[in-house]
Design a protein around this motif. Structure first.
Motif, PDB file in Angstrom:
ATOM      1  N   VAL A 112      -6.023  10.566 -12.283  1.00  0.00           N
ATOM      2  CA  VAL A 112      -6.587   9.192 -12.505  1.00  0.00           C
ATOM      3  C   VAL A 112      -8.364   9.832 -11.659  1.00  0.00           C
ATOM      4  O   VAL A 112      -9.197   9.319 -12.170  1.00  0.00           O
ATOM      5  N   ASP A 113      -7.963  10.014 -10.278  1.00  0.00           N
ATOM      6  CA  ASP A 113      -8.291   9.825  -8.954  1.00  0.00           C
ATOM      7  C   ASP A 113      -8.205  11.604  -8.867  1.00  0.00           C
ATOM      8  O   ASP A 113      -7.200  11.698  -8.374  1.00  0.00           O
ATOM      9  N   ILE A 114      -8.771  11.419  -7.295  1.00  0.00           N
ATOM     10  CA  ILE A 114      -8.642  12.684  -6.437  1.00  0.00           C
ATOM     11  C   ILE A 114      -9.050  11.585  -4.579  1.00  0.00           C
ATOM     12  O   ILE A 114     -10.506  11.316  -5.077  1.00  0.00           O
ATOM     13  N   HIS A 115      -8.163  10.989  -4.166  1.00  0.00           N
ATOM     14  CA  HIS A 115      -8.666  10.831  -3.017  1.00  0.00           C
ATOM     15  C   HIS A 115      -8.856  11.826  -1.203  1.00  0.00           C
ATOM     16  O   HIS A 115      -8.379  12.414  -2.259  1.00  0.00           O
ATOM     17  N   ARG A 116      -9.207  11.459  -1.080  1.00  0.00           N
ATOM     18  CA  ARG A 116      -9.271  12.199   0.392  1.00  0.00           C
ATOM     19  C   ARG A 116      -8.198  11.053   1.845  1.00  0.00           C
ATOM     20  O   ARG A 116      -8.812  10.529   2.212  1.00  0.00           O
TER      21      ARG A 116
ATOM     22  N   VAL B  36       3.097  12.283   3.140  1.00  0.00           N
ATOM     23  CA  VAL B  36       3.197  10.864   2.942  1.00  0.00           C
ATOM     24  C   VAL B  36       2.324   9.588   1.512  1.00  0.00           C
ATOM     25  O   VAL B  36       3.756   9.222   0.770  1.00  0.00           O
ATOM     26  N   HIS B  37       1.508  10.351   0.490  1.00  0.00           N
ATOM     27  CA  HIS B  37       1.335   9.814  -0.394  1.00  0.00           C
ATOM     28  C   HIS B  37       1.909  10.861  -1.828  1.00  0.00           C
ATOM     29  O   HIS B  37       1.086  11.153  -2.511  1.00  0.00           O
ATOM     30  N   GLY B  38       3.205  11.468  -0.924  1.00  0.00           N
ATOM     31  CA  GLY B  38       4.177  11.528  -1.873  1.00  0.00           C
ATOM     32  C   GLY B  38       3.546  12.918  -3.064  1.00  0.00           C
ATOM     33  O   GLY B  38       5.263  13.604  -3.409  1.00  0.00           O
TER      34      GLY B  38
ATOM     35  N   GLY C 143       0.918  -1.551   0.275  1.00  0.00           N
ATOM     36  CA  GLY C 143       0.079  -0.102  -0.286  1.00  0.00           C
ATOM     37  C   GLY C 143       0.806   1.042   0.038  1.00  0.00           C
ATOM     38  O   GLY C 143       2.068   1.521   0.609  1.00  0.00           O
ATOM     39  N   GLY C 144       0.079   2.191  -0.750  1.00  0.00           N
ATOM     40  CA  GLY C 144       1.094   3.704  -1.331  1.00  0.00           C
ATOM     41  C   GLY C 144       1.886   3.537  -1.491  1.00  0.00           C
ATOM     42  O   GLY C 144       2.551   4.678  -1.989  1.00  0.00           O
ATOM     43  N   GLY C 145       2.522   2.652  -2.255  1.00  0.00           N
ATOM     44  CA  GLY C 145       3.700   2.305  -3.189  1.00  0.00           C
ATOM     45  C   GLY C 145       4.511   2.430  -2.696  1.00  0.00           C
ATOM     46  O   GLY C 145       5.934   2.784  -3.511  1.00  0.00           O
TER      47      GLY C 145
ATOM     48  N   ASP D 102      -9.731   7.230   1.567  1.00  0.00           N
ATOM     49  CA  ASP D 102     -10.530   6.702   1.164  1.00  0.00           C
ATOM     50  C   ASP D 102     -10.926   5.752   0.266  1.00  0.00           C
ATOM     51  O   ASP D 102     -11.964   5.295  -0.040  1.00  0.00           O
ATOM     52  N   TRP D 103      -9.527   4.939   0.465  1.00  0.00           N
ATOM     53  CA  TRP D 103      -9.163   3.698  -0.565  1.00  0.00           C
ATOM     54  C   TRP D 103     -10.361   3.110   0.493  1.00  0.00           C
ATOM     55  O   TRP D 103     -10.711   1.409  -0.170  1.00  0.00           O
ATOM     56  N   ALA D 104     -10.416   2.840   1.705  1.00  0.00           N
ATOM     57  CA  ALA D 104     -10.628   1.754   2.711  1.00  0.00           C
ATOM     58  C   ALA D 104     -12.447   1.790   2.410  1.00  0.00           C
ATOM     59  O   ALA D 104     -13.047   0.871   2.581  1.00  0.00           O
TER      60      ALA D 104
HETATM   61  C1  GAL Z   1      -2.173   5.438  -2.076  1.00  0.00           C
HETATM   62  C2  GAL Z   1      -2.413   5.369  -3.197  1.00  0.00           C
HETATM   63  C3  GAL Z   1      -4.343   5.209  -2.944  1.00  0.00           C
HETATM   64  C4  GAL Z   1      -4.322   3.668  -2.573  1.00  0.00           C
HETATM   65  C5  GAL Z   1      -3.462   3.903  -1.868  1.00  0.00           C
HETATM   66  C6  GAL Z   1      -3.373   2.215  -0.385  1.00  0.00           C
HETATM   67  O1  GAL Z   1      -0.867   6.357  -1.748  1.00  0.00           O
HETATM   68  O2  GAL Z   1      -2.919   6.804  -4.271  1.00  0.00           O
HETATM   69  O3  GAL Z   1      -4.726   4.769  -4.858  1.00  0.00           O
HETATM   70  O4  GAL Z   1      -3.553   2.195  -3.448  1.00  0.00           O
HETATM   71  O5  GAL Z   1      -2.124   4.167  -1.301  1.00  0.00           O
HETATM   72  O6  GAL Z   1      -2.326   0.992  -1.194  1.00  0.00           O
END
Ligand code: GAL
Length: 447
Positions: free
Chosen positions: A163-167, A396-398, A89-91, A292-294
């Motif tokens: 491709v998206d917008i996460h919160r 944390v998400h880059g 997760g998180g890459g 909100d990928w959760a």
């Molecule tokens: C974030 C990513 C999301 C989600 C999450 C958990 O960094 O942007 O798309 O996949 O990691 O893997």
């Protein structure tokens, strides 16, 4: 009108890229016959294929990326598409693999990358081509909010498409548990109320009201505590300007975070984010701070929004939308440039995004999304996106801060979970901002 101007200033100093290994890869091959598409015999012949990397491997995430791949396959049925997914997760694992590939001239045709700082090492090393042509041909500026546009640019040019917008500033909760113990979400808008609810749950036999997981989930949670200290403080933090503990704000953030951790089982800090959220899903714990990928992980288990589970903004951040934006880009010297461009078009298209995001938990990065395809949580997120007073890019998400700082943060927060030393960690965070001061090349203006 909303105030969420993001200024990306432009100039970059080169820094070394750290490469590490040790990952798990799995490949999905679609059985298609490869054909040649090159019409120019003097150029390297281009096989009709596409290979790209991503880290969407949880049940919810893989459903979403499969839906996007399906749109591509529908539009380009002759292409052999080879998505490679790196677990983690998180890459954090995938990025190491991909950096190694790109730096050694073996770049995949595209790879998942967060908007903002994350692409800078590639840009600085001259390993990305601009994608302004895609933005123009697909008329993306007409449909992508300006805050997201800016996050996809370096030096005034586009280098990725979203491709998206996460919160990110969200607390996911087990609604049945809260209902059972008479806890209302309206009591949870500040840390005092939140901790009182945790005490109540503990007293009622819920041993660990809060769930945590692996290192990045901890620094993700910490980041939200910084945001809860106020947008001005967050802005200073991501601009590398929190350089003293004397006003007490970073110490307060750490004290609150320490208290939060005291409600969690800290033996579980090896668990993947989706394993951790599973414990909220099954009522083992009540709360988890997570992006909100959760949402999609609850849904793949047929849990119902506002019946079995729910979500609220991290205490103190109600009018703030913390952004995590996934993108793809155009690396230099790739093997399949024709299909790579097709991929960028599908990724940024209405069709692609309306297939991907409803299964991802995120909202579309486009304003013309077909809202009827999005669930109740996502519809509320769309509305919050537009009405929120402030936005911030996730560190944390880059996006929000130099990668070197982000990695150091993760290390310091993992140590904090063990040493719980507020003063020493505060000092170490300040030392990290000072140490990486030359890397802060984006000047964020969030107010
Ligand atoms: C974030 C990513 C999301 C989600 C999450 C958990 O960094 O942007 O798309 O996949 O990691 O893997």
């Amino acid at each position: 009108m909303l105030s969420r101007k993001v200024i990306l200033s432009a100039f970059i100093s080169l820094s070394a890229v750290v490469i590490a290994g040790g990952i798990t890869l799995y490949f999905l091959f679609f059985d298609k016959s490869a054909v040649l598409v090159s019409e120019n015999p003097t150029k390297r012949q281009e096989i009709n294929a596409l290979n790209f990397y991503n880290w969407w491997t949880s049940p919810g995430e893989s459903a979403a990326i499969n839906a996007l791949v399906k749109v591509f396959m529908k539009n380009y049925p002759d292409v052999a598409i080879m998505p490679s997914a790196v677990v983690g997760g998180g890459g954090f694992s995938m990025m190491n693999t991909v950096k190694e590939m790109v730096m050694s001239g073996q770049a995949p045709d595209a790879f998942q990358m967060h908007a903002g700082y994350e692409g800078l090492p590639y840009y600085k090393a001259g390993l990305l081509d601009p994608v302004d042509d895609i933005w123009h041909s697909e008329k993306l500026e007409e449909v992508i909010p300006s805050v997201v546009q800016d996050m996809n640019k370096y030096d005034g040019k586009y280098y990725s498409v979203p491709v998206d917008i996460h919160r990110v500033n969200l607390v996911w909760y087990n609604k049945r548990l809260l209902d059972e113990y008479g806890i209302s979400v309206s009591e949870l808008s500040d840390w005092k109320g939140f901790f009182a609810a945790c005490d109540k749950l503990k007293a009622s036999g819920v041993e660990h009201p809060v769930r945590v997981g692996e290192a990045w989930t901890l620094s993700h949670a910490f980041e939200q505590f910084v945001a809860s200290e106020g947008i001005d403080f967050y802005q200073d933090w991501i601009n590398g300007k929190v350089l003293s503990l004397s006003n007490g704000r970073m110490l307060r953030v750490l004290e609150n975070f320490k208290k939060y951790l005291s409600y969690a089982d800290l033996n579980l800090t090896k668990d993947a984010w989706n394993e951790a959220i599973d414990d909220v899903k099954n009522g083992e714990s009540a709360f988890m701070i997570m992006g909100d990928w959760a949402n999609q992980e609850f849904k793949v288990s047929d849990k119902r929004y506002n019946i079995d589970y729910g979500v609220f903004p991290v205490p103190g951040t109600e009018d703030i939308y913390g952004l995590c934006v996934d993108t793809f880009q155009r690396p230099k010297n790739i093997s399949h440039p024709t299909n790579a461009d097709r991929w960028l078009r599908v990724v940024s298209s209405k069709e692609g995004q309306d297939a991907f995001n409803p299964l991802k938990g995120s909202i579309s990065a486009r304003t013309d999304a077909d809202i009827s395809r999005y669930d109740a949580y996502q519809q509320s997120a769309i509305s919050d996106f537009w009405k929120s007073r402030y936005m911030f890019p996730s560190v944390v998400h880059g996006s929000g801060a130099p990668q070197e700082y982000r990695d150091k943060l993760s290390e310091l927060i993992s140590d904090f979970v063990i040493n719980k030393d507020v003063n020493a960690t505060g000092e170490a965070l300040i030392a990290a901002s000072l140490f990486f001061k030359d890397q802060y090349v984006i000047n964020w203006s969030l107010k």
